[in-house]
Write an enzyme that holds these catalytic residues in place. Structure first.
Site, PDB file in Angstrom:
ATOM      1  N   CYS A 115       0.787  -1.227   0.000  1.00  0.00           N
ATOM      2  CA  CYS A 115       0.000   0.000   0.000  1.00  0.00           C
ATOM      3  C   CYS A 115       0.825   1.288   0.000  1.00  0.00           C
ATOM      4  CB  CYS A 115      -0.941  -0.002   1.195  1.00  0.00           C
ATOM      5  SG  CYS A 115      -1.814  -1.568   1.426  1.00  0.00           S
ATOM      6  N   HIS A 257      -3.874   6.455  -0.288  1.00  0.00           N
ATOM      7  CA  HIS A 257      -4.151   5.053  -0.587  1.00  0.00           C
ATOM      8  C   HIS A 257      -5.621   4.755  -0.346  1.00  0.00           C
ATOM      9  CE1 HIS A 257      -4.288   0.747  -0.431  1.00  0.00           C
ATOM     10  NE2 HIS A 257      -4.404   0.715   0.887  1.00  0.00           N
ATOM     11  N   ASN A 287     -10.039  -2.083  -3.290  1.00  0.00           N
ATOM     12  CA  ASN A 287      -8.696  -1.771  -2.803  1.00  0.00           C
ATOM     13  C   ASN A 287      -7.711  -2.558  -3.660  1.00  0.00           C
ATOM     14  OD1 ASN A 287      -6.217  -1.798  -1.450  1.00  0.00           O
ATOM     15  ND2 ASN A 287      -7.135  -1.820   0.582  1.00  0.00           N
TER      16      ASN A 287
END
Length: 334
Positions: A115, A257, A287
């Site tokens: 991430c 993110h 995600n």
């Protein structure tokens, strides 16, 4: 001295789309409306069987070359960020060099940060360019987290999607990336992990922080990750601004993110940032780990015409634990 310029981005998403409506039919007991309310995610793109991170990476890079008329022979260095490499070895970036037709004098490096990886990748590209080691750096992120998730795992299957993004980072006279700051805390490695597949024996592997409820190889402790994020990230942003001599008022957008809606909304509240200045845009892709930031940047460029005067903060955070941020001026049209 040349500085790194964040150039054009191309995104590739797998063909298969998995919607919440489909999951609701498969699992009638799952409360998909409630899950979507918390995650902000309604569908995800999922890599096909046999389709790997390198396949997605090749598609993204080839799209970038075609759309921007980039000659692969001009690439000096390839940086590849993934947590789902094709093999433990050889390094996937070397395989990508061959598949993309990059010159053999091109450097190639894999790095595994998930991430926070995109910001780390920009920092490495900046260092390569400022040192004179490279002029044109191809930064690719690609993830297939779906390979780690069991089909019955309600907590993870509804969040993570697969994707790839290719970014051209080139030398420029003006500094448009600065204020890089990083952080890591390996004591939180048990919050998000895949405990098998490496060289460490299973009996000696990191154990999940709490009871593992699902069969997935991937484990995630969502509440602990949220607690970490809402403490570490506002502090990181303050430190970047203070060391750069700026204030919150100088920042047009915080591009972060894209973890889940709940996590980002808590950051908005904690940092007192408006919806317009901290965009959330993952409803149709989920995600995508290291790919969320380049995808968000690409989408923002197409929505908002950038100017050389606009200042953005790029922030990545998550697995590791690892986090990173920087400031960025963008004068490139989407």
């Amino acid at each position: 001295m040349p500085y790194a310029k964040l150039g054009p981005i191309a995104v590739h998403l797998p063909e298969r789309v998995e919607t919440n409506d489909e999951l609701q039919q498969m699992f009638p007991r799952w409360d998909l409306p409630l899950i979507a309310e918390k995650t902000g995610i309604h569908q995800r793109h999922i890599a096909a069987d046999g389709e790997t991170a390198s396949d997605l990476a090749v598609a993204a890079a080839e799209r970038l070359f075609a759309e921007q008329s980039i000659d692969p022979a001009d690439v000096d260095f390839l940086l590849f960020c993934t947590q789902t490499p094709d093999y433990p070895l050889p390094t996937t970036s070397c395989l990508l060099q061959d598949r993309l037709g990059l010159p053999t004098k091109c450097g190639a490096l894999d790095f595994n940060l998930g991430c926070s990886g995109y910001v780390y990748g920009l920092a490495m590209a900046d260092g390569l360019i400022q040192s004179g080691a490279a002029r044109n750096v191809l930064l690719i992120t690609a993830e297939t987290y779906s390979k780690y998730i069991d089909a019955d795992d309600r907590s993870l299957r509804t969040i993570f999607g697969d994707a790839a993004a290719a970014t051209m980072v080139t030398g420029a006279e003006e500094k448009t990336l600065w204020g890089f700051k990083f952080g890591s805390d390996g004591s939180g490695g048990d919050m998000l992990l895949v405990g098998d597949g490496g060289a460490r024996p299973a009996e000696d592997a990191i154990r999940p922080r709490h009871r593992k409820r699902w069969k997935s190889r991937l484990y995630m402790d969502g509440p602990s990750l949220i607690n970490f994020t809402v403490e570490a990230i506002p502090r990181l942003c303050r430190e970047i601004l203070e060391e750069s001599g700026l204030t919150d008022a100088d920042v047009d957008r915080y591009l972060m993110h894209q973890a889940t809606w709940k996590m980002l909304d808590q950051l908005r509240q904690r940092m007192q940032i408006s919806t317009e200045r901290l965009p959330i845009d993952m409803a149709d892709i989920g995600n995508t780990v290291s790919c969320t930031l380049p995808i968000l940047i690409d989408r923002q460029r197409k929505k908002v015409a950038p100017t050389s005067a606009s200042v953005n903060m790029l922030v990545g955070f998550g697995v590791g634990l690892s986090w990173a941020g920087c400031l960025w001026k963008d004068d490139m049209q989407g």
